[in-house]
Structure formats: structure tokens, C-alpha cells
Design an enzyme around this catalytic site. Structure first.
Site, PDB file in Angstrom:
ATOM      1  N   CYS A   1      65.165  91.163  27.797  1.00  0.00           N
ATOM      2  CA  CYS A   1      63.944  91.583  28.685  1.00  0.00           C
ATOM      3  C   CYS A   1      63.077  90.542  28.994  1.00  0.00           C
ATOM      4  CB  CYS A   1      63.341  92.622  27.918  1.00  0.00           C
ATOM      5  SG  CYS A   1      62.054  93.656  28.690  1.00  0.00           S
ATOM      6  N   CYS A   2      62.744  89.707  27.988  1.00  0.00           N
ATOM      7  CA  CYS A   2      61.718  88.853  28.642  1.00  0.00           C
ATOM      8  C   CYS A   2      62.434  87.578  29.561  1.00  0.00           C
ATOM      9  CB  CYS A   2      61.258  87.941  27.295  1.00  0.00           C
ATOM     10  SG  CYS A   2      60.132  88.637  26.475  1.00  0.00           S
TER      11      CYS A   2
ATOM     12  N   CYS B   1      52.753  92.634  27.123  1.00  0.00           N
ATOM     13  CA  CYS B   1      53.154  93.789  27.588  1.00  0.00           C
ATOM     14  C   CYS B   1      52.847  94.832  26.713  1.00  0.00           C
ATOM     15  CB  CYS B   1      54.670  93.842  28.011  1.00  0.00           C
ATOM     16  SG  CYS B   1      55.356  92.478  28.977  1.00  0.00           S
TER      17      CYS B   1
ATOM     18  N   CYS C   1      55.255  95.811  23.590  1.00  0.00           N
ATOM     19  CA  CYS C   1      55.401  94.640  22.623  1.00  0.00           C
ATOM     20  C   CYS C   1      54.043  93.792  22.226  1.00  0.00           C
ATOM     21  CB  CYS C   1      56.166  93.523  23.154  1.00  0.00           C
ATOM     22  SG  CYS C   1      57.751  94.012  23.660  1.00  0.00           S
TER      23      CYS C   1
ATOM     24  N   CYS D   1      58.072  84.510  24.333  1.00  0.00           N
ATOM     25  CA  CYS D   1      58.857  85.092  25.228  1.00  0.00           C
ATOM     26  C   CYS D   1      59.700  84.474  26.131  1.00  0.00           C
ATOM     27  CB  CYS D   1      57.651  85.751  26.444  1.00  0.00           C
ATOM     28  SG  CYS D   1      56.707  84.762  27.173  1.00  0.00           S
TER      29      CYS D   1
HETATM   30  S1  SF4 Z   1      57.164  91.229  26.191  1.00  0.00           S
HETATM   31 FE1  SF4 Z   1      58.325  93.081  25.693  1.00  0.00          FE
HETATM   32  S2  SF4 Z   1      58.097  94.389  27.552  1.00  0.00           S
HETATM   33 FE2  SF4 Z   1      57.590  92.510  28.036  1.00  0.00          FE
HETATM   34  S3  SF4 Z   1      59.212  91.219  29.050  1.00  0.00           S
HETATM   35 FE3  SF4 Z   1      59.191  90.741  26.689  1.00  0.00          FE
HETATM   36  S4  SF4 Z   1      60.395  92.403  25.813  1.00  0.00           S
HETATM   37 FE4  SF4 Z   1      60.128  93.039  27.883  1.00  0.00          FE
END
Ligand code: SF4
Length: 219
Positions: A105-106, A188, A191, A214
């Protein structure tokens, strides 16, 4: 070649030095400089704009920013006449990957958009500070970020929380709306959790896992 004498300790002022670093960076790289700010606080955005009026400030909007962060960035932009550029991830991404694979996701929502933001730039300015966390204790002021192919500049790397507080007070920068609700570091919403008094500032980031970064910063 003559070697410069070290400066006397009493002449070192991290706040003044940070402005000097930003002005040097702008002289050196001009429009090929990319300043990124996460707007967890207003310090780097204000500082960069004070050092180089009108400099472009890039916000990476992952699609999962707190509504308070979006409002805060907008408020600071109007209040201080900031030139904010927002970079977003691919609109077709799976919305639920943060639940199963935060690294992926990151990578899709932070790292790839940063790569796009840096595509035509030679240098990257960040608000990373050594006091953010144990893993950032040795962050340099300036170094080659070989993975991203840019010079990475951390003008406030040496700032303590006291330097931040002094700068905020001097320039009457409002706090992020979540700051007094236990969020010293704000990413985010899925998280980021509030932290207990005395905890590491980034303890609320990916709090249920070993993940601490991240992927934007290799520190
Ligand atoms: S901090 Fe969490 S929601 Fe944001 S990009 Fe990374 S995994 Fe995704």
C-alpha cells in the site's frame, strides 16, 4: 586547499542554519528542487516559503489522509500564501490493500507518487528530524539518495522539539487539529494512532506491526 575552521558552538543556530540550507538549495537547484511536506505540522512548509518565497511545496495525498490534514494544509496555504502542489496515487488502486499488505500500500500510495513528483527534479527537501525516532537519529543534512537519483536535503534534521516550538510560536503557526489529541506524528488514518505521554513520537505509526517507515526514507 584551506580547511574551514569549525564554527564556535555559540554561533550555531539550527533555525537560521535551516533557512540558509534552503536558500543554498534553491540557488544550487532552482526549479529542479522538490520540497515535500506532510502537513503533520506547518513548520517545513512555512520555513521553505520564508526562505524561498513562492517555492513549490508538494503534498503527497495517499487518499487516506485524515480530513483534518486536508483542511490544515488548505488553511496554511491560504494563511501563509503557500504554493502547494498535490500529487495523488493511481485512481484505480485497490482500496483495501492497507489491511493486508501495508508495504504494498505504501509503495503504491507514497513511493510511486514521490517518484513521479521527483521525475524532473534533481534535489528533494524533506522535514525529517533526528528526534522523530530512533531510526532517524543519524539522518544527515545532505546526501545522495542513490535509489531515487536525487540529492536529499533535510534542513531541519538537527531541530529538537524545542526548536519546533520556538519556530511555531515566533511565526504564530497553528497546530494540526489532531496535535492536542495525542497525535505527535500524523500519517494516514488507517495506520496512525494517538500515543501515550512520553512515547516515541512515531510510536503511533503502524502501531500493531514492526513497520516503522513507509519507504520514502531509507534512514
Ligand atoms: S500509511 Fe497505511 S494507508 Fe497510508 S499508504 Fe501506507 S499502508 Fe497505506
Amino acid at each position: 586547499m584551506a580547511v574551514a575552521e569549525p564554527r564556535p558552538a555559540e554561533t550555531i543556530d539550527p533555525i537560521t542554519d535551516a533557512i540558509g540550507v534552503l536558500q543554498w538549495a534553491h540557488r544550487r537547484f532552482g526549479d529542479r528542487l522538490c520540497v515535500t511536506a506532510s502537513f503533520g505540522d506547518g513548520v517545513l512548509a512555512h520555513l521553505a516559503n520564508a526562505a524561498v518565497p513562492g517555492v513549490e511545496i508538494t503534498l503527497l495525498d495517499t487518499g487516506y489522509l485524515f480530513a483534518e490534514t486536508e483542511w490544515y494544509a488548505d488553511d496554511l496555504a491560504h494563511r501563509f500564501d503557500l504554493n502547494v502542489r498535490v500529487i495523488r496515487p493511481d485512481a484505480d488502486l485497490d482500496r483495501n490493500v492497507w489491511q493486508t499488505d501495508p508495504d504494498a500500500c505504501c509503495a503504491a500510495r507514497k513511493v510511486e507518487p514521490l517518484q513521479r513528483a521527483l521525475r524532473d527534479r534533481d534535489a528533494w527537501v524533506t522535514g525529517l528530524r533526528r528526534s522523530d525516532s530512533e531510526s532517524r537519529r543519524r539522518a544527515p543534512f545532505v546526501h545522495d539518495d542513490l535509489l531515487k537519483g536525487v540529492v536529499k536535503i533535510n534542513p531541519i534534521a538537527a531541530w529538537t522539539d524545542d526548536h519546533v516550538a520556538a519556530y511555531v510560536e515566533r511565526h504564530e503557526i497553528p497546530d494540526h487539529p489532531l496535535a492536542d489529541r495525542g497525535y505527535p506524528s500524523i500519517g494516514c488514518w488507517p495506520c496512525t494512532r494517538p500515543v501515550a505521554e512520553g512515547d516515541d513520537q512515531r510510536a503511533g505509526r503502524w502501531a500493531d506491526s514492526d513497520k516503522t517507515e513507509c519507504g520514502l526514507h531509507q534512514v
